[in-house]
Design a protein around this motif. Structure first.
Motif, PDB file in Angstrom:
ATOM      1  N   PHE A 119       0.833  -1.203   0.000  1.00  0.00           N
ATOM      2  CA  PHE A 119       0.000   0.000   0.000  1.00  0.00           C
ATOM      3  C   PHE A 119       0.872   1.257   0.000  1.00  0.00           C
ATOM      4  N   VAL A 120       1.844   1.306   0.897  1.00  0.00           N
ATOM      5  CA  VAL A 120       2.703   2.494   1.013  1.00  0.00           C
ATOM      6  C   VAL A 120       3.441   2.749  -0.298  1.00  0.00           C
ATOM      7  N   ALA A 121       3.874   1.697  -0.974  1.00  0.00           N
ATOM      8  CA  ALA A 121       4.606   1.846  -2.242  1.00  0.00           C
ATOM      9  C   ALA A 121       3.759   2.497  -3.330  1.00  0.00           C
ATOM     10  N   LEU A 122       2.441   2.406  -3.205  1.00  0.00           N
ATOM     11  CA  LEU A 122       1.537   2.982  -4.212  1.00  0.00           C
ATOM     12  C   LEU A 122       1.075   4.394  -3.865  1.00  0.00           C
ATOM     13  N   THR A 123       1.581   4.943  -2.761  1.00  0.00           N
ATOM     14  CA  THR A 123       1.128   6.247  -2.282  1.00  0.00           C
ATOM     15  C   THR A 123       2.297   7.220  -2.162  1.00  0.00           C
ATOM     16  N   ALA A 124       1.999   8.418  -1.682  1.00  0.00           N
ATOM     17  CA  ALA A 124       3.043   9.413  -1.429  1.00  0.00           C
ATOM     18  C   ALA A 124       3.683   9.219  -0.056  1.00  0.00           C
ATOM     19  N   HIS A 125       3.194   8.245   0.721  1.00  0.00           N
ATOM     20  CA  HIS A 125       3.764   7.977   2.044  1.00  0.00           C
ATOM     21  C   HIS A 125       5.101   7.257   1.883  1.00  0.00           C
ATOM     22  N   ARG A 126       5.856   7.204   2.988  1.00  0.00           N
ATOM     23  CA  ARG A 126       7.174   6.563   2.968  1.00  0.00           C
ATOM     24  C   ARG A 126       7.279   5.556   4.100  1.00  0.00           C
ATOM     25  N   LEU A 127       7.683   4.349   3.774  1.00  0.00           N
ATOM     26  CA  LEU A 127       7.939   3.336   4.796  1.00  0.00           C
ATOM     27  C   LEU A 127       9.358   3.561   5.309  1.00  0.00           C
ATOM     28  N   LEU A 128       9.462   4.047   6.543  1.00  0.00           N
ATOM     29  CA  LEU A 128      10.773   4.362   7.100  1.00  0.00           C
ATOM     30  C   LEU A 128      11.486   3.119   7.608  1.00  0.00           C
ATOM     31  N   ASP A 129      10.715   2.182   8.132  1.00  0.00           N
ATOM     32  CA  ASP A 129      11.294   0.957   8.663  1.00  0.00           C
ATOM     33  C   ASP A 129      10.179  -0.052   8.900  1.00  0.00           C
ATOM     34  N   SER A 130      10.536  -1.320   8.889  1.00  0.00           N
ATOM     35  CA  SER A 130       9.602  -2.370   9.275  1.00  0.00           C
ATOM     36  C   SER A 130      10.408  -3.475   9.923  1.00  0.00           C
ATOM     37  N   LEU A 131       9.821  -4.118  10.918  1.00  0.00           N
ATOM     38  CA  LEU A 131      10.523  -5.189  11.591  1.00  0.00           C
ATOM     39  C   LEU A 131       9.540  -6.178  12.187  1.00  0.00           C
ATOM     40  N   GLU A 132      10.074  -7.344  12.511  1.00  0.00           N
ATOM     41  CA  GLU A 132       9.295  -8.382  13.171  1.00  0.00           C
ATOM     42  C   GLU A 132       9.908  -8.626  14.534  1.00  0.00           C
ATOM     43  N   GLN A 133       9.059  -8.647  15.560  1.00  0.00           N
ATOM     44  CA  GLN A 133       9.500  -8.982  16.908  1.00  0.00           C
ATOM     45  C   GLN A 133       8.537 -10.022  17.433  1.00  0.00           C
ATOM     46  N   SER A 134       9.018 -11.212  17.665  1.00  0.00           N
ATOM     47  CA  SER A 134       8.172 -12.339  18.067  1.00  0.00           C
ATOM     48  C   SER A 134       7.071 -12.496  17.031  1.00  0.00           C
ATOM     49  N   GLU A 135       5.830 -12.306  17.430  1.00  0.00           N
ATOM     50  CA  GLU A 135       4.715 -12.444  16.485  1.00  0.00           C
ATOM     51  C   GLU A 135       4.160 -11.087  16.067  1.00  0.00           C
ATOM     52  N   LEU A 136       4.924 -10.029  16.296  1.00  0.00           N
ATOM     53  CA  LEU A 136       4.482  -8.678  15.951  1.00  0.00           C
ATOM     54  C   LEU A 136       5.152  -8.207  14.661  1.00  0.00           C
ATOM     55  N   PHE A 137       4.364  -7.511  13.848  1.00  0.00           N
ATOM     56  CA  PHE A 137       4.867  -6.837  12.659  1.00  0.00           C
ATOM     57  C   PHE A 137       4.748  -5.346  12.940  1.00  0.00           C
ATOM     58  N   ILE A 138       5.866  -4.626  12.845  1.00  0.00           N
ATOM     59  CA  ILE A 138       5.895  -3.212  13.211  1.00  0.00           C
ATOM     60  C   ILE A 138       6.350  -2.397  12.002  1.00  0.00           C
ATOM     61  N   PHE A 139       5.593  -1.345  11.718  1.00  0.00           N
ATOM     62  CA  PHE A 139       5.870  -0.489  10.567  1.00  0.00           C
ATOM     63  C   PHE A 139       5.943   0.966  11.022  1.00  0.00           C
ATOM     64  N   TYR A 140       6.878   1.705  10.446  1.00  0.00           N
ATOM     65  CA  TYR A 140       6.999   3.141  10.684  1.00  0.00           C
ATOM     66  C   TYR A 140       6.747   3.831   9.340  1.00  0.00           C
ATOM     67  N   ILE A 141       5.676   4.586   9.273  1.00  0.00           N
ATOM     68  CA  ILE A 141       5.259   5.196   8.009  1.00  0.00           C
ATOM     69  C   ILE A 141       5.201   6.707   8.163  1.00  0.00           C
ATOM     70  N   GLU A 142       5.894   7.400   7.271  1.00  0.00           N
ATOM     71  CA  GLU A 142       5.837   8.863   7.256  1.00  0.00           C
ATOM     72  C   GLU A 142       4.737   9.287   6.283  1.00  0.00           C
ATOM     73  N   LYS A 143       3.838  10.137   6.754  1.00  0.00           N
ATOM     74  CA  LYS A 143       2.741  10.639   5.908  1.00  0.00           C
ATOM     75  C   LYS A 143       3.319  11.477   4.778  1.00  0.00           C
ATOM     76  N   GLY A 144       2.862  11.236   3.586  1.00  0.00           N
ATOM     77  CA  GLY A 144       3.312  11.981   2.415  1.00  0.00           C
ATOM     78  C   GLY A 144       2.680  13.366   2.342  1.00  0.00           C
ATOM     79  N   GLU A 145       3.198  14.156   1.429  1.00  0.00           N
ATOM     80  CA  GLU A 145       2.699  15.541   1.227  1.00  0.00           C
ATOM     81  C   GLU A 145       1.324  15.531   0.609  1.00  0.00           C
TER      82      GLU A 145
END
Length: 79
Positions: A53-79
């Motif tokens: 989804f982020v790749a198709l928008t003006a937003h930016r995926l700053l980082d993503s990681l997996e911790q145990s059974e968690l998926f964590i995403f850091y997304i910067e809102k686009g202009e």
């Protein structure tokens, strides 16, 4: 551990596909440009859906990681 400054956090733990993605879209729409949304999800579909989804928008995926059974995403809102 990341040192990204987070403005808002979305807890999507326990939500099943497609809810983590839908909640992410809703949360991003309420942010100001350049604000950062942290998304925490447990549904494995989020690992694929949110970056796609982020790749198709003006937003930016700053980082993503997996911790145990968690998926964590850091997304910067686009202009």
């Amino acid at each position: 551990m990341t040192d990204i400054q987070v403005d808002h956090t979305l807890d999507a733990v326990g939500l099943r596909c497609p809810m983590p993605l839908l909640k992410t879209k809703q949360a991003l729409s309420s942010l100001q440009p350049k604000e950062v949304l942290k998304v925490v999800a447990t549904d494995a579909g989020a690992k694929r859906d949110i970056p796609a989804f982020v790749a198709l928008t003006a937003h930016r995926l700053l980082d993503s990681l997996e911790q145990s059974e968690l998926f964590i995403f850091y997304i910067e809102k686009g202009e």
